[in-house]
Design a protein around this motif. Sequence first.
Motif, PDB file in Angstrom:
ATOM      1  N   PHE A  42       0.826  -1.200   0.000  1.00 38.71           N
ATOM      2  CA  PHE A  42       0.000   0.000   0.000  1.00 38.71           C
ATOM      3  C   PHE A  42       0.870   1.265   0.000  1.00 38.71           C
ATOM      4  CE2 PHE A  42      -2.800   3.209   1.872  1.00 38.71           C
ATOM      5  CZ  PHE A  42      -3.887   3.076   1.020  1.00 38.71           C
ATOM      6  N   HIS A  72     -18.284  25.240   6.332  1.00 35.79           N
ATOM      7  CA  HIS A  72     -18.405  24.268   7.425  1.00 35.79           C
ATOM      8  C   HIS A  72     -17.143  23.407   7.494  1.00 35.79           C
ATOM      9  CE1 HIS A  72     -19.875  20.983   9.898  1.00 35.79           C
ATOM     10  NE2 HIS A  72     -20.911  21.738  10.219  1.00 35.79           N
ATOM     11  N   VAL A  89     -16.532  20.375   8.110  1.00 39.70           N
ATOM     12  CA  VAL A  89     -16.600  19.070   7.430  1.00 39.70           C
ATOM     13  C   VAL A  89     -16.417  19.259   5.921  1.00 39.70           C
ATOM     14  CG1 VAL A  89     -18.140  17.149   6.827  1.00 39.70           C
ATOM     15  CG2 VAL A  89     -18.024  17.975   9.182  1.00 39.70           C
ATOM     16  N   ILE A  90     -17.076  20.262   5.358  1.00 39.11           N
ATOM     17  CA  ILE A  90     -16.944  20.549   3.922  1.00 39.11           C
ATOM     18  C   ILE A  90     -15.501  20.966   3.629  1.00 39.11           C
ATOM     19  CG2 ILE A  90     -17.767  21.974   1.994  1.00 39.11           C
ATOM     20  CD1 ILE A  90     -20.103  20.506   3.020  1.00 39.11           C
ATOM     21  N   ALA A 122     -13.203  17.917   3.692  1.00 42.52           N
ATOM     22  CA  ALA A 122     -13.465  17.073   2.514  1.00 42.52           C
ATOM     23  C   ALA A 122     -12.901  17.721   1.253  1.00 42.52           C
ATOM     24  CB  ALA A 122     -14.964  16.840   2.367  1.00 42.52           C
ATOM     25  N   LEU A 138      -9.119  17.536   1.193  1.00 44.42           N
ATOM     26  CA  LEU A 138      -8.741  16.153   0.874  1.00 44.42           C
ATOM     27  C   LEU A 138      -8.824  15.910  -0.637  1.00 44.42           C
ATOM     28  CD1 LEU A 138      -7.882  13.895   2.803  1.00 44.42           C
ATOM     29  CD2 LEU A 138     -10.193  12.974   2.626  1.00 44.42           C
ATOM     30  N   PHE A 154     -15.719  14.699  -6.802  1.00 45.85           N
ATOM     31  CA  PHE A 154     -16.106  14.934  -5.405  1.00 45.85           C
ATOM     32  C   PHE A 154     -15.970  16.411  -5.022  1.00 45.85           C
ATOM     33  CE2 PHE A 154     -15.461  10.272  -4.471  1.00 45.85           C
ATOM     34  CZ  PHE A 154     -16.793  10.041  -4.151  1.00 45.85           C
ATOM     35  N   PHE A 193     -18.850  18.433  -3.336  1.00 43.30           N
ATOM     36  CA  PHE A 193     -18.660  18.983  -1.989  1.00 43.30           C
ATOM     37  C   PHE A 193     -18.560  20.504  -2.015  1.00 43.30           C
ATOM     38  CE2 PHE A 193     -16.162  14.894  -0.720  1.00 43.30           C
ATOM     39  CZ  PHE A 193     -17.344  14.183  -0.769  1.00 43.30           C
ATOM     40  N   LEU A 226      -6.531  -0.516   2.057  1.00 42.86           N
ATOM     41  CA  LEU A 226      -7.478  -0.108   1.007  1.00 42.86           C
ATOM     42  C   LEU A 226      -8.898  -0.086   1.562  1.00 42.86           C
ATOM     43  CD1 LEU A 226      -7.764   0.636  -1.963  1.00 42.86           C
ATOM     44  CD2 LEU A 226      -8.079  -1.782  -2.489  1.00 42.86           C
ATOM     45  N   CYS A 230      -9.386   3.000   3.557  1.00 42.33           N
ATOM     46  CA  CYS A 230      -9.570   4.171   2.681  1.00 42.33           C
ATOM     47  C   CYS A 230     -11.006   4.239   2.162  1.00 42.33           C
ATOM     48  CB  CYS A 230      -8.615   4.110   1.492  1.00 42.33           C
ATOM     49  SG  CYS A 230      -6.941   4.544   1.920  1.00 42.33           S
ATOM     50  N   VAL A 243     -13.876   7.107   2.728  1.00 50.75           N
ATOM     51  CA  VAL A 243     -14.623   7.812   1.672  1.00 50.75           C
ATOM     52  C   VAL A 243     -16.130   7.759   1.967  1.00 50.75           C
ATOM     53  CG1 VAL A 243     -15.255   7.753  -0.778  1.00 50.75           C
ATOM     54  CG2 VAL A 243     -12.872   7.486  -0.103  1.00 50.75           C
ATOM     55  N   MET A 280     -16.878  10.085   4.750  1.00 52.17           N
ATOM     56  CA  MET A 280     -16.772  11.481   4.318  1.00 52.17           C
ATOM     57  C   MET A 280     -18.031  11.889   3.543  1.00 52.17           C
ATOM     58  SD  MET A 280     -13.665  13.198   2.159  1.00 52.17           S
ATOM     59  CE  MET A 280     -14.110  12.454   0.597  1.00 52.17           C
ATOM     60  N   ILE A 281     -18.476  11.032   2.636  1.00 48.66           N
ATOM     61  CA  ILE A 281     -19.678  11.353   1.856  1.00 48.66           C
ATOM     62  C   ILE A 281     -20.888  11.481   2.788  1.00 48.66           C
ATOM     63  CG2 ILE A 281     -21.284  10.470   0.106  1.00 48.66           C
ATOM     64  CD1 ILE A 281     -18.811   9.151  -1.217  1.00 48.66           C
ATOM     65  N   ALA A 302     -20.865  12.287   6.009  1.00 51.67           N
ATOM     66  CA  ALA A 302     -20.738  13.503   6.825  1.00 51.67           C
ATOM     67  C   ALA A 302     -21.083  14.744   6.010  1.00 51.67           C
ATOM     68  CB  ALA A 302     -19.319  13.614   7.377  1.00 51.67           C
ATOM     69  N   VAL A 303     -20.591  14.811   4.776  1.00 56.89           N
ATOM     70  CA  VAL A 303     -20.887  15.979   3.928  1.00 56.89           C
ATOM     71  C   VAL A 303     -22.383  16.047   3.630  1.00 56.89           C
ATOM     72  CG1 VAL A 303     -20.536  16.974   1.624  1.00 56.89           C
ATOM     73  CG2 VAL A 303     -18.580  16.128   2.901  1.00 56.89           C
ATOM     74  N   VAL A 360     -24.183  17.444   6.639  1.00 53.28           N
ATOM     75  CA  VAL A 360     -23.946  18.892   6.774  1.00 53.28           C
ATOM     76  C   VAL A 360     -24.751  19.663   5.735  1.00 53.28           C
ATOM     77  CG1 VAL A 360     -22.197  20.693   6.481  1.00 53.28           C
ATOM     78  CG2 VAL A 360     -21.679  18.676   7.821  1.00 53.28           C
ATOM     79  N   LYS A 361     -24.728  19.187   4.478  1.00 51.99           N
ATOM     80  CA  LYS A 361     -25.434  19.910   3.416  1.00 51.99           C
ATOM     81  C   LYS A 361     -26.943  19.917   3.668  1.00 51.99           C
ATOM     82  CE  LYS A 361     -22.183  20.266  -0.191  1.00 51.99           C
ATOM     83  NZ  LYS A 361     -22.119  21.050  -1.408  1.00 51.99           N
TER      84      LYS A 361
END
Lengths: 316, 81
Positions: A16, A47, A49-50, A53, A56, A112, A116, B34, B37, B41, B44-45, B47-48, B51-52
Amino acid sequence: MTDAAVTQTSPGEAQFGDYVALLKPRVMRLVTFTAAVGLIAAPGFVHPVIAVAAILCIAVGAGASGALNMWWDADIDRLMARTAGRPIPSGRVTGEDALAVGLTLSALSVMFLFLFGNAAAAGLLAFTIFFYAVVYTMWLKRATPQNIVIGGAAGAFPPMIGWAVATGGVSLESLLMFALIFLWTPPHFWALALFRNDDYAAAGVPMLPVVAGTRATRRQILVYALILAPAAILPAFTGIGGPLYLAVALMLNAKFVAGAWAIRNRDDAAAEADGYRVEKRFFGFSIAYLFLHFAVILLEATLRALGLGLGAWPMI
Amino acid sequence: MRGGMISMSKGIDNGLLPDSHEIYGRRRGRNLALGACLAGVVLMIFAVTVVKLAEGVDMRGYDHTFETVPSAPAAGAETSR
């Protein structure tokens, strides 16, 4: 497929960490930091979190362009001591795998960031990846000694992307952050090229010292340091600067120009005699130079957020 | 078919079962990383999205943004009568 085909693997099978190395983590760190500063210094609230993201996505997009760069440059990476240990030249990752990783992560990061953040930020990220992987790596790097000058734009976009995440557009402040990295890149890399000249010559990369000689390179480092200084000080009089930024920028740029002047006044005999001490010190300082400029932009943004900004500061 | 079964039993004897061969041990770290990871992802999706939605962002697709009905009277038609 036979059992043998399934079970026989090379001793250097990719782990990895090898795929992470494809993304050039050291470059990603700088990209992450400058993008975060661009986002935080921008007016308006994003925000957390945004923001995380989005940063990232920018970091992964930059890493993806690094993987594409390694895929394309594998042949010359084998010839340079600095890059011979990278995953593809060392045989740990195949070129096809690197290409797949680069293309996949490029597409995902842009998609993304659009979801986002916004279209402006995603468009800038897509252009950055294209600029680094195609314009710099494929077109410029092996064709012209100005490769670093033009290609430096790719590394200069991240704070603009961070700013665009928060504001949805481009402004004078984000353009000045772009200019700071863009103008800093040539003296930074030419200082490296002075003491890594043999590497680039062996690989046939037309870096300035290889093509124009070290005398011209030393002069160009000073010229760019002199052009960089006003561009680096100017943000002090915009929405991202302030008295603290001005003080730090004046100090850093005086030291940067002094270092460039010292390099300009040396020749190769003097440099070889002391093992390129001045050039190496200038190269090391140039990293701190860029980091401190962005750190103080971040500090100014924090002071403003806490209501400690100077109200009567002149701004353009 | 019979030959295949014999071959499989030999494989068991030699430790070549898919879950016992050392190749899986070597790849374990890579697969776990992996997996982490991918889980990141997904998180993250999620959480976003939370929030949105909390911020009241219009998350409808482009084909649901304008709710016009072709046969419906034009906007303001009733008020002009």
